[in-house]
Design an enzyme around this catalytic site. Sequence first.
Site, PDB file in Angstrom:
ATOM      1  N   HIS A  45      -1.864  -4.308  -9.765  1.00  0.00           N
ATOM      2  CA  HIS A  45      -1.739  -4.110 -11.212  1.00  0.00           C
ATOM      3  C   HIS A  45      -1.943  -5.420 -11.966  1.00  0.00           C
ATOM      4  O   HIS A  45      -2.694  -5.477 -12.946  1.00  0.00           O
ATOM      5  CB  HIS A  45      -0.369  -3.519 -11.554  1.00  0.00           C
ATOM      6  CG  HIS A  45      -0.103  -2.193 -10.927  1.00  0.00           C
ATOM      7  ND1 HIS A  45      -0.800  -1.055 -11.255  1.00  0.00           N
ATOM      8  CD2 HIS A  45       0.779  -1.825  -9.954  1.00  0.00           C
ATOM      9  CE1 HIS A  45      -0.356  -0.034 -10.542  1.00  0.00           C
ATOM     10  NE2 HIS A  45       0.598  -0.486  -9.748  1.00  0.00           N
TER      11      HIS A  45
ATOM     12  N   ASN B 191       0.800  -1.227   0.000  1.00  0.00           N
ATOM     13  CA  ASN B 191       0.000   0.000   0.000  1.00  0.00           C
ATOM     14  C   ASN B 191       0.833   1.277   0.000  1.00  0.00           C
ATOM     15  O   ASN B 191       0.464   2.271   0.651  1.00  0.00           O
ATOM     16  CB  ASN B 191      -0.963   0.019   1.200  1.00  0.00           C
ATOM     17  CG  ASN B 191      -1.920  -1.151   1.185  1.00  0.00           C
ATOM     18  OD1 ASN B 191      -1.768  -2.082   1.976  1.00  0.00           O
ATOM     19  ND2 ASN B 191      -2.887  -1.124   0.289  1.00  0.00           N
TER      20      ASN B 191
ATOM     21  N   LYS C 115       0.695 -12.905  -1.991  1.00  0.00           N
ATOM     22  CA  LYS C 115       1.536 -12.046  -2.828  1.00  0.00           C
ATOM     23  C   LYS C 115       2.911 -11.854  -2.209  1.00  0.00           C
ATOM     24  O   LYS C 115       3.941 -11.937  -2.898  1.00  0.00           O
ATOM     25  CB  LYS C 115       0.846 -10.699  -3.050  1.00  0.00           C
ATOM     26  CG  LYS C 115       1.652  -9.720  -3.895  1.00  0.00           C
ATOM     27  CD  LYS C 115       2.146  -8.582  -3.043  1.00  0.00           C
ATOM     28  CE  LYS C 115       2.895  -7.540  -3.854  1.00  0.00           C
ATOM     29  NZ  LYS C 115       3.324  -6.385  -3.027  1.00  0.00           N
TER      30      LYS C 115
END
Length: 209
Positions: A150, A42, A130
Amino acid sequence: MTPNTAHAHDVHRRLLAHYGEPARQERRDPLTELVVTILSQNTADVNRDRAYRSLRARFASWEEVRAAPVAALEDAIRVAGLANTKAPRIHRILEDLHRERGSLDLDFLAEMSTEEAREYLLALHGVGPKTAACVLLFSLHKPALPVDTHVQRVSLRLGLVPPRTPPERTERLLEAALPPETYYAFHLNMIRHGRTLCTAARPRCSECP
């Protein structure tokens, strides 16, 4: 459902033709890669890098980070944002590693299979798919395909995965559709595409390769 392999390969080829083969990044040890990836959550890469430099300037070793008060760690990484979440997470991981293994490194993961290493990382406090995949791919050079915002957005828009597929499922579907040797370039080119053309707001579709 598995993505259409031909479609996934075509997307990979088009991205390579448009953006080129990404340069290999300097390899970090697995624990450093894990901390850097947590810092990146973030926030922009520039803030992640500033936070990491601040952290290493303040503390000479991971043992010093572990021994420090969480508040001091928060202060060191504040520029990355969400310091009150990231600092306790990093501190807890270091404490758990010290208690479990008596040392602060993750080099032993290199001897594990990809799935064993993935499971170990996912069992660490606050580590999601991730983050685990980033450590596997970038530090351990194991076949994993991280899915950030993305990669997720572009995958959905291009129909590489079904609508409303969650990121962790996208990761597995893309890994099934592409050969492992393409993961590195595909991941980085998808990110570049998401940042430059296939942006969240006002995507430049007329320029899309």
